[in-house]
Design a protein around this motif. Structure first.
Motif: not given
Ligand code: KG4
Ligand code: ZN
Length: 404
Positions: A117-119, A141-144, A167-169, A171-173, A184-186, A315-317, A319-321, A347-349
């Motif tokens: 889906g992300h792909m 993403s938060g897990k990949h 990577c997303g994880e 950012f969150d930590k 954490g990412g946004p 993947g969620g990350v 979204a980062n500009e 992000t997940d949808n």
């Molecule tokens: O793809 P996703 O919605 O869920 C998973 O499948 O993991 O990704 C969520 C991750 C979170 O770790 C969140 O911090 C990160 O995406 N994220 C960002 C941004 N928006 C969401 N990381 C960096 N910059 C952003 N703007």
């Protein structure tokens, strides 16, 4: 070729309860209920709470998606759902719902890999037939954290991945460490933006390790973080060393011992916050270092696979500009087409799940559309078979071992 079915797609792999209607790989209506506020106080997703929230919201989310598409359930021609990877007890809710809908309405059922889906999420409003292959999917993403070589629309191979944290994880930590909210990412990205004009970024080598150095021209302070695996031959990633390094900086700034865990520091920092300018400075450095690692990994992959014609971000990350700008620059440098998910499809949808499901159907049709072959494409017609489909929490991304 036959018209693709009108698909109702469901996604409950983590903390978003989502449904979408997809027609011929075009998204016609979707709804996403984010559970962020439920999990925020815990600094991460609590699986048992995620399950309860999915149970509570799934029906209203499906109805909202159908309403947005202006279609009754009776018009839907197939039910699709994420069956992995993800949290087992969260996946279970969407999977059961999709099975019920398929079985009670005599619809075919399509099992979708969340990462597929992300792909394909950047193809919501574009014809995938226009894509030039091979492409490199850059999934963060938060897990990949994965680079996937897409040789054809049915052949994908993961060629680089994280060896520890995603990577997303990370950012969150990191966000917790400096007192910023989950996810954490946004929050990190917003803080970093406030100082981008005043930071000079360089890299330097020290004792065999490459560091990313951020100097603040106004405060004249400097912080540096290692870029793990920058010098390694493989394109794999690692984020746990970065986490330790930033923890050492934060504890030094706070004047406390570095051997505490993130939870303890997160609690301490509520009463003893770092200065605003230090937080912003560290956010900028952390973001730049985390993404430089991906840039270095990509350069290594492109040396091995110069035939890559497109980058597909997912993947969620992504979204980062700052990351998108970095990818734009790289795409221009290597003369490849950059595909970016539009709107809120990073992000997940469930829209992305519906698109992946549509492509699975299209691939099945192109292979001859033989009913005996449908399950190879994740497509099921038999009610007994549908009832038996189970979630696969550790489903891999490569096509060698999964549907398609
Ligand atoms: O793809 P996703 O919605 O869920 C998973 O499948 O993991 O990704 C969520 C991750 C979170 O770790 C969140 O911090 C990160 O995406 N994220 C960002 C941004 N928006 C969401 N990381 C960096 N910059 C952003 N703007
Ligand atoms: Zn995801």
């Amino acid at each position: 070729m036959q018209k693709l079915p009108l698909i109702l797609a469901i996604e409950t792999s983590c903390d978003e309860t989502a449904a979408a209607v997809v027609n011929n790989t075009t998204l016609v209506g979707q709804e996403t209920y984010s559970q962020l506020s439920t999990h925020a106080e815990f600094g991460g997703v609590v699986p048992s709470l995620a399950k309860l929230e999915h149970q509570r919201k799934i029906d209203s989310v499906i109805n909202a998606a159908l309403n947005r598409a202006n279609l009754p359930l009776e018009k839907i021609e197939a039910a699709a759902v994420t069956f992995g990877p993800g949290l087992a007890i969260a996946l279970e809710i969407g999977l059961q719902k999709a099975k019920d809908i398929a079985i009670s309405n005599n619809l075919p059922f399509i099992a979708v890999n969340h990462m597929h889906g992300h792909m394909f999420s950047s193809f919501a409003d574009k014809d995938i037939a226009s894509a030039q292959l091979p492409a490199l999917a850059i999934l963060v993403s938060g897990k990949h954290t994965e680079l996937v070589l897409v040789k054809s629309l049915t052949e994908y191979t993961a060629i680089a991945e994280t060896l520890d944290d995603a990577c997303g994880e990370a950012f969150d930590k990191f966000a917790r460490l400096v007192g910023l909210p989950y996810p954490g990412g946004p929050a990190v990205s917003n803080k970093a933006k406030t100082v981008e004009q005043q930071i000079s970024l360089t890299t330097k080598q020290e004792n065999g390790t490459l560091f990313c150095v951020a100097y603040n021209n106004i405060t004249q302070k400097e912080f540096k973080l290692p870029i793990p695996l920058a010098r390694a031959e493989s394109a794999n990633f690692s984020y746990s060393g970065l986490k330790t390094a930033i923890k050492n900086i934060v504890t030094k700034e706070l004047g406390v011992t570095p051997d505490q865990n993130i939870q303890d520091i997160a609690e301490y920092i509520v009463q003893n916050p770092l200065s605003e300018e230090t937080v912003n400075h560290l956010c900028y450095l952390f973001q730049a270092t985390a993404f430089l690692q991906i840039k270095f990994g990509l350069k290594k992959v492109l040396k091995l696979y110069p035939e890559v014609k497109e980058f597909w971000l997912g993947g969620g990350v992504v979204a980062n500009e700052y990351f998108r700008n970095m990818m734009e620059e790289m795409a221009a440098e290597y003369n490849v087409v950059l595909r970016v998910p539009s709107g809120n499809l990073s992000t997940d949808n469930a829209g992305m799940i519906g698109i992946a499901a549509s492509l699975q159907w299209q691939n099945w049709q192109q292979s001859g559309g033989d009913l005996n072959n449908a399950s190879k494409f994740g497509i099921y017609f038999d009610k007994d078979e549908i009832a038996k489909i189970d979630r696969v929490p550790n489903l891999p991304i490569s096509t060698e071992s999964v549907h398609l």
